[in-house]
Design an enzyme around this catalytic site. Structure first.
Site, short mmCIF file in Angstrom:
data_model
loop_
_atom_site.label_atom_id
_atom_site.label_comp_id
_atom_site.label_asym_id
_atom_site.label_seq_id
_atom_site.Cartn_x
_atom_site.Cartn_y
_atom_site.Cartn_z
N GLU A 135 -61.06 10.71 62.88
CA GLU A 135 -62.38 11.21 63.28
C GLU A 135 -62.85 12.39 62.45
O GLU A 135 -63.41 13.35 63.01
CB GLU A 135 -62.33 11.59 64.76
CG GLU A 135 -61.45 12.81 65.10
CD GLU A 135 -60.02 12.50 65.46
OE1 GLU A 135 -59.50 11.45 65.03
OE2 GLU A 135 -59.38 13.32 66.16
N GLU B 181 -63.66 6.66 67.57
CA GLU B 181 -63.91 7.72 66.58
C GLU B 181 -65.26 8.39 66.84
O GLU B 181 -65.40 9.60 66.70
CB GLU B 181 -63.85 7.16 65.16
CG GLU B 181 -62.55 6.45 64.80
CD GLU B 181 -61.30 7.21 65.15
OE1 GLU B 181 -61.29 8.45 65.04
OE2 GLU B 181 -60.30 6.55 65.57
#
Ligand SMILES: [Zn+2]
Length: 852
Positions: A269, A301
């Site tokens: 992420e 994410e």
């Protein structure tokens, strides 16, 4: 000697002394194929006169300047740390270093595409690897702004956290990209992706008209397979859903999603610059389950942009909260905003199976784990952190109520935007919103370990109705906590339309025994399902009649969730020597043809293979494998042409084929001399077939080389390496072993492929000599490889197929070594593997006793 470790105390002390304001990072990616030039200028305030250290992992350091004072690298740089003393109120640290590209997926990874020579670079910094690219203060609570300036070949594509600027050509084929400073973020979510990428651009426009530029990219040689439209469609649905749910606009200036080669995890992420493993670009047909899981990852994410990136954990002990939240939010979004409205079934099938298995290991730990240092974090990206945590969060939502949960979450984001938090900050916001005290809930669910098991216990009257019904609760001896569970109990009867729920009761189960008076007088049904609707986190068991119903009719459930819950429980019974492997194989054979969820079907196929290989009595293994292969063959022929089910059975058969008939079929499909209507033998399926033929001695080296020439891609090369490692000869095994253990040249993904090829369940005799070699080498591997590679080798090469007491004893001997040779994380992995061997020993014994 700290080496590359960092303790929680050290991090806390550094955070007490320092406040970091900005980084200016200059990278020159044109200096050579092995290293790059890195200059980092860090501005930070400190307590005057104090001393601390910065982090850097680099082959050489050319210059260190603190507040205009040159420091001698030979004197201040050691053990990945730069000692800094005589700090002032405002400080500027400049570090010029030569850093190394990695081939392990840690730091700045470099990959050259064998198809077109294109270069792909990407960073992966979680947990502490930004320091492999620039000097920094590597801990999540020292947030700062980052300004990256990068020199690279002028025809490259670059991505970082800030929008990509127009490159400034230098006139010699190179150019400079000057990225704008980021907002204040943590080091571990900064990122750089650079190289010969194919890019698709788009814009998300929200309901209020605000626009977020987006890009999706992959290596140029994968461009033809990049289904950017589908990826962007899922992403936009996520934007709509999360912005509305969190009542907060997306916090970063753009959103790029980059599919990168040789990637260790599913995705990462990085703020506005998410990296994904390349397997999510499908170059051959995959089933709908693969699209569903990819969407789950995309949304996971995206959820991190708020939870993790905007508001960040103070230290890694709250990694679980970060991961559990993203997992929970992702599935919730799938159910409400995408075509995968049955995603909670997948959650029950995948995440909860993972959580229950992990929670029964000797290394299990409370969801709120003690993370003393970085080494503890490396081995903690586990089923507790991701899956049990998410299960418990889901249950927390039920406990405080959805409205209060959402309102508390919104408060939490607003209050802590751009800051760092602890668990208590979230619980505090939820307590305010719900008016409920979460202290007791947190204690029983987050601060204790181990799963509970629920069983139905009842008596019947003469008419066959219940005269009493209680639910008993158990806990493992080592983790004796009994907990309050909100559960539903479902009663199911066989009807013409299938196995149908006729009663549902919802109640609180608490303590060792909970009476269910509502069921007294109710006729005993064909099946009782505890924890129906999957409200709580608890393993369940069945009464005898229910087991009989499952064996005959598990495929008849009208709904997918209760069927998945039953599959999860029966697999857990196999792993705990409560259901013989042969009975489980029979159960799956009876129910698999009517399993409507393709993801569940594929899990069952993997689990049956494992049941036969690991939990069946050795004397029955061959028979079991033959029975399963024959069933897979029949299902392959019966499947609808071109369907996902057909592909799933083709792969399942290829995974276990052993008879001449079946191997001839694999050969014929590969050669094109045999066809199955609708089954496209595409690139990936060709490798699946060839791999099995290689493993059974039916594909010589020359055939593997020929296939590699036909598919000269990076994936093709990995498949070829895996197939070579699978060849059932002493020489092939020795070569594979040497390439993995005696050398550290294999890049991460190739190493994984060779590990999988090496480990073949029907080659136990060939593999047996490697058990001793493993134990002789394991401590050295741990000491000399990077954390990811060491973990891969310790788990992947463990002799799990040698189901003998001597393996358990060998682990004990290894653990009795000098503790500096077997540090805590290695000890943990070995204990987990040892537990696996003991499970297989118990499973084999149960199955042997069931024979006849
Ligand atoms: Zn995550």
């Amino acid at each position: 000697m700290p080496g590359t470790n960092l303790t929680r105390e050290e991090a806390a002390e550094r955070a007490r002394l320092l406040s970091v304001s900005s980084y200016e990072v200059e990278l020159d990616l044109t200096t050579g194929p092995d290293t790059f030039a890195s200059t980092s200028v860090v501005r930070f305030s400190a307590q005057p006169g104090s001393a601390t250290f910065a982090d850097l992992v680099a082959p050489s350091v050319e210059e260190i300047v603190l507040n205009g004072r040159a420091l001698d690298p030979a004197a201040v740089y050691a053990d990945s740390r730069i000692a800094l003393d005589g700090l002032e109120t405002d400080n500027e640290l400049k570090v010029r270093a030569t850093c190394a590209y990695s081939h392990t997926g840690e730091g700045l990874h470099r990959f050259v595409d064998p198809v077109d020579g294109g270069v792909s670079l990407y960073t992966q910094f979680e947990v502490p690897d930004a320091r492999r690219v620039f000097a920094d203060f590597e801990q999540p609570d020292l947030k700062a702004t980052f300004r990256f300036t990068v020199t690279a070949p002028q025809d490259w594509e670059l991505f970082s956290n800030s929008p990509t600027p127009r490159p400034e050509p230098l006139g010699d084929g190179r150019a400079v990209w000057r990225f704008a400073p980021t907002e204040r973020i943590s080091t571990y979510i900064t990122a750089l992706v650079a190289g010969d990428y194919h890019v698709v651009r788009d814009t998300y426009t929200g309901p209020d008209g605000t626009a977020v530029p987006m890009a999706v990219a992959a290596r140029k040689s994968l461009a033809e397979f990049l289904d950017a439209e589908e990826i962007l469609d899922v992403t936009k649905k996520g934007f709509d859903y999360f912005q509305q749910l969190f009542d907060l606009p997306y916090p970063f200036p753009k959103y790029d999603q980059l599919f990168v080669p040789e990637y260790n995890a599913g995705a990462m992420e990085n703020a506005g610059c998410v990296t994904f493993r390349e397997d999510y670009i499908f170059r051959s047909k995959v089933t709908e389950a693969a699209y569903e899981r990819r969407a789950e990852t995309i949304l996971h994410e995206l959820a991190h942009m708020w939870f993790g990136d905007l508001v960040t954990m103070e230290w890694w002990n709250d990694l679980w909260l970060n991961e559990s939240f993203a997992t929970y939010a992702s599935v919730r979004c799938q159910v409400h905003a995408t075509r995968w409205s049955g995603a909670w079934t997948t959650f029950a099938n995948v995440e909860k199976t993972w959580a229950y298995a992990q929670d029964q290991l000797p290394s299990t730990h409370p969801i709120v784990a003690e993370i003393r240092d970085l080494e503890d974090v490396y081995v903690n990206f586990d089923g507790i952190t991701y899956a049990k945590g998410a299960s418990v969060l889901k249950q927390l939502v039920a406990y405080v109520g959805d409205d209060a949960f959402v309102s508390g979450l919104r408060t939490y984001f607003r209050r802590h935007a751009w800051g760092n938090t602890r668990l208590s900050d979230l619980l505090g916001a939820l307590e305010e919103a719900s008016g409920r005290d979460l202290g007791a809930w947190s204690k029983s669910w987050l601060e204790t370990a181990g799963p509970n098991t629920l069983r139905p216990v009842f008596t019947l009257d003469d008419s066959g109705a219940y005269s009493s019904f209680t639910i008993t609760q158990e806990a493992p001896a080592d983790y004796p906590t009994l907990r309050p569970h909100r559960v539903a109990v479902g009663l199911y009867d066989r009807k013409p339309e299938g196995l149908v729920r006729t009663h549902r009761i919802e109640l609180d189960v608490d303590g060792a025994s909970t009476a269910v008076p509502e069921l007294v007088g109710v006729a005993q049904p064909d099946l009782v399902l505890l924890n129906d609707d999957d409200l709580s986190y608890a393993r369940i068991r069945f009464d005898e009649r229910s087991v009989a119903t499952l064996v005959e009719s598990i495929g008849d459930f009208a709904e997918s969730l209760p069927r998945a819950l039953s599959w999860v429980a029966t697999w857990d019974m196999v792993r705990n020597a409560e259901l013989p492997a042969r009975d489980y194989v029979a159960l799956v054979i009876s129910g698999a043809q009517r399993e409507s969820d393709i993801g569940v079907l594929q899990s069952l196929q993997r689990q049956v293979k494992a049941a036969i290989e690991l939990y069946a009595a050795p004397a029955w293994r061959e028979e079991g494998a033959a029975k399963w292969a024959a069933f897979a063959h029949s299902q392959l022929l019966a499947a609808h042409p071109g369907s996902d089910v057909q592909l799933a059975w083709a792969r399942a058969l290829a995974a276990v084929a052993r008879s001449t008939e079946h191997l001839d079929l694999l050969s014929g499909l590969l050669a094109g001399t045999q066809q199955i209507d609708g089954l496209v033998v595409d690139t990936e399926l060709r490798w699946t077939l060839l791999h099995r033929l290689a493993a059974t001695g039916r594909a010589p080296e020359g055939q593997i080389t020929a296939e590699e020439e036909r598919d000269p891609t990076a994936a093709g090369k990995r498949h070829a390496a895996s197939a070579r490692a699978a060849i059932p000869t002493v020489e092939a095994k020795a070569a594979a072993w040497a390439s993995m253990v005696d050398s550290d040249e294999l890049p991460n993904e190739t190493l994984m492929a060779v590990v999988l090829g090496f480990r073949q369940a029907d080659q136990r005799d060939l593999l047996a000599p490697y058990a001793d070699k493993y134990f002789a080498k394991v401590a050295d591997l741990w000491a000399t490889r990077t954390p990811h590679m060491a973990q891969l080798l310790v788990n992947g090469l463990y002799p799990s197929l040698i189901v003998e007491q001597r393996i358990v004893d060998a682990v004990d001997t290894a653990l009795a070594q000098d503790p500096t040779r077997v540090p805590a994380p290695l000890r943990r992995l070995l204990l987990e593997q040892r537990d696996g061997t003991q499970r297989t020993l118990r499973g084999e014994a149960l199955d042997a006793a069931a024979r006849g």
